[in-house]
Design an enzyme around this catalytic site. Structure first.
Site, PDB file in Angstrom:
ATOM      1  N   HIS A 215     -84.569 -76.682  -7.508  1.00  0.00           N
ATOM      2  CA  HIS A 215     -84.109 -75.747  -6.589  1.00  0.00           C
ATOM      3  C   HIS A 215     -82.836 -76.135  -6.077  1.00  0.00           C
ATOM      4  CE1 HIS A 215     -84.509 -73.612  -2.700  1.00  0.00           C
ATOM      5  NE2 HIS A 215     -84.437 -72.587  -3.485  1.00  0.00           N
ATOM      6  N   LYS A 217     -78.887 -77.399  -5.083  1.00  0.00           N
ATOM      7  CA  LYS A 217     -77.726 -76.790  -5.501  1.00  0.00           C
ATOM      8  C   LYS A 217     -76.814 -77.994  -5.051  1.00  0.00           C
ATOM      9  CE  LYS A 217     -80.367 -73.313  -3.941  1.00  0.00           C
ATOM     10  NZ  LYS A 217     -81.719 -73.447  -2.980  1.00  0.00           N
ATOM     11  N   ASP A 222     -65.869 -85.959  -9.200  1.00  0.00           N
ATOM     12  CA  ASP A 222     -65.295 -87.237  -9.601  1.00  0.00           C
ATOM     13  C   ASP A 222     -66.117 -88.503  -8.771  1.00  0.00           C
ATOM     14  OD1 ASP A 222     -63.320 -86.044 -11.108  1.00  0.00           O
ATOM     15  OD2 ASP A 222     -61.720 -86.172  -9.651  1.00  0.00           O
ATOM     16  N   HIS A 390     -80.980 -67.595   4.957  1.00  0.00           N
ATOM     17  CA  HIS A 390     -81.186 -68.090   4.155  1.00  0.00           C
ATOM     18  C   HIS A 390     -81.047 -69.685   4.225  1.00  0.00           C
ATOM     19  CE1 HIS A 390     -81.031 -69.502  -0.237  1.00  0.00           C
ATOM     20  NE2 HIS A 390     -82.067 -68.743  -0.338  1.00  0.00           N
ATOM     21  N   LYS A 392     -81.315 -73.762   5.544  1.00  0.00           N
ATOM     22  CA  LYS A 392     -82.314 -74.599   5.591  1.00  0.00           C
ATOM     23  C   LYS A 392     -81.985 -75.808   6.441  1.00  0.00           C
ATOM     24  CE  LYS A 392     -82.674 -72.835   1.166  1.00  0.00           C
ATOM     25  NZ  LYS A 392     -83.399 -71.685   1.369  1.00  0.00           N
ATOM     26  N   ASP A 397     -83.546 -83.536  18.474  1.00  0.00           N
ATOM     27  CA  ASP A 397     -82.965 -83.729  19.747  1.00  0.00           C
ATOM     28  C   ASP A 397     -81.397 -83.650  19.670  1.00  0.00           C
ATOM     29  OD1 ASP A 397     -85.551 -84.583  20.390  1.00  0.00           O
ATOM     30  OD2 ASP A 397     -85.301 -86.672  19.835  1.00  0.00           O
TER      31      ASP A 397
END
Length: 472
Positions: A215, A217, A222, A390, A392, A397
């Site tokens: 999952h 991404k 370089d 979508h 995450k 704090d």
């Protein structure tokens, strides 16, 4: 004769069910999972045995073997890379940060710059600019790549990079990108791009490992710039899908030594997928004025412990004033549910942001089975209104934030390969807080009465859906 063979077949199925039950007892990561599998395997082995070997295996054993091979064959490369990082390792005096280092098995590095990328236009403009600036190599990995207008644009940028002599390594998940056309992949290969699917079922030994996903991404340019976050490649991520409407997501651009953590995670994945070792640059680079400390936290079903779940639980327990979490899929395990309730009981401002309109019905329904207890304990649950949420993101704090690919569900905690940037930096946390405050202004808060006053049939459906949460 036929009846004898039939009886033998039934006997063998029950033996296989018993053997599988023993394996479930020895290897299941939760007692609830072990009990459920054992009962099923012993009583209905005809259905439970194939289900167990597809969905019930708790660890990605093929990847574990490949990692062991890597530790033997490539140990010197990794050792040299880690030696070069030593001058850039930050002093993790905070025990909460040291715990994250141990979970990640990667160091907290200094000399980094973290840039928030909010929504699709900013994210893909940054990604494409990074691809166009590559000089030596590109490492690019997505869970979903679609052969649509955005996917074609990505392909064109990668082809141009390959044409000017950049080495391009393109990795996609075989399930997430199952609809990606052969023509798309052929065009990339003919341009000189190295293309591979991440197949959890690779090889005869691992042919039943169908429930694991990659999952992650990730884009690395370089070894000096890297990207990670919630975005896949498809026009819906630009808000151009009529069903989902505006798409709310967050990505992250990193420069500095932490990029080598992203590179190492890709390096491992590529080695599993292809069996080959790619030659990369492992020299840390600093290019920032106000530098930040970063820990890259890869997680997945090949880990010795449940890294993603422990990272989330650690974030909850370490929060003293505020814990804000956004996730499109919110079906956490019991440990995370309990931790969230306890945090709210000790007067931490616990807020959970989830979508109003789901794209996975079972996950949406499952949440209603435990949300009443959480809201009653003081957890504040918000539903994002303008479109599909979508991102995450976690804010702890006013000091720490995390951005990555981990959802708060069993799949991310135990079945998916994920990656997170954990950033203990007040300036970055302030940026994340400002971003999330704007998002909360576009949410509605769920009340306890709303949850309790649902019809009985909806409550029953929610409870039934929650029973399937281990494989959602």
């Amino acid at each position: 004769m036929a009846s004898w063979l039939f009886g033998l077949a039934i006997f063998l199925v029950h033996v296989l069910g018993f053997v599988s039950a023993v394996l479930a007892l020895l290897s299941s990561r939760t007692s609830q999972g072990a009990v459920a599998w054992i009962i099923s395997l012993v009583t209905i082995p005809y259905l439970a045995v194939p289900a167990y070997w597809i969905f019930g295996r708790p660890r990605f054993y093929g990847y574990v073997s490949a990692r062991g091979e890597r530790d033997t064959v490539l140990r010197r490369i990794l050792a040299r890379y880690r030696e070069r990082l030593e001058p850039f390792q930050a002093d993790a005096r905070d025990p909460d940060v040291r715990a994250v280092e141990q979970l990640a098995m990667m160091p907290l590095t200094s000399g980094n710059r973290a840039e928030l990328l909010i929504d699709g236009d900013a994210t893909f403009a940054s990604l494409f600019a990074g691809i166009d600036a590559a000089e030596e190599y590109l490492l690019i990995q997505f869970f979903i790549v679609r052969h649509d207008a955005l996917g074609i644009k990505l392909k064109e940028h990668l082809q141009k990079a390959a044409d000017r002599g950049v080495r391009v390594y393109f990795l996609f998940d075989e399930v997430g990108s199952r609809n990606l056309s052969e023509g798309y992949l052929r065009d990339l290969s003919e341009a000189g791009v190295e293309v591979s699917a991440f197949r959890s079922s690779r090889g005869f030994k691992h042919r039943f490992q169908l429930n694991f996903r990659n999952h992650r991404k990730v884009l690395v340019v370089d070894g000096r710039e890297g990207w990670l976050g919630g975005f896949n490649v498809g026009v819906e991520y630009l808000g151009e899908h009529p069903r989902h409407g505006p798409w709310r997501d967050t990505h992250l651009k990193l420069t500095g030594p932490s990029v080598l953590g992203l590179q190492e995670a890709f390096w491992e994945d590529w080695h599993w997928a292809t069996g080959t070792v790619i030659n990369l640059t492992w020299e840390p680079q600093i290019s920032c004025e106000e530098c930040q400390n970063v820990v890259i936290v890869p997680s997945g079903p090949a880990d010795r412990q449940e890294t993603a779940s422990l990272l989330v639980q650690h974030a909850i327990h370490s929060a003293k004033e505020r814990l804000w979490v956004t996730s499109p899929y919110f079906v956490p395990d019991q440990g995370v549910q309990d931790a969230l309730r306890l945090a709210a009981m000790r007067d931490v401002d616990v807020r959970i942001m989830i979508p109003e309109h789901p794209d996975h019905l079972l996950i949406y329904l499952s949440a209603f089975s435990f949300l009443p207890d959480m809201v009653r304990a003081g957890v504040k649950v918000y539903r994002y209104q303008p479109g599909f949420l979508h991102q995450k993101v976690i804010l702890i704090d006013d000091s720490t934030a995390a951005v990555g690919t981990v959802n708060l569900d069993n799949r991310s905690f135990r079945l998916n390969f994920e990656i997170t940037a954990f950033i203990p930096d007040r300036r970055f946390a302030a940026q994340v807080r400002l971003m999330l405050e704007k998002d909360f202004a576009n949410c509605r808060r769920i009340s306890y009465d709303e949850l309790q006053n649902r019809p009985l049939w909806r409550k029953l459906i929610s409870r039934a859906a929650y029973l399937t949460s281990p494989i959602q």
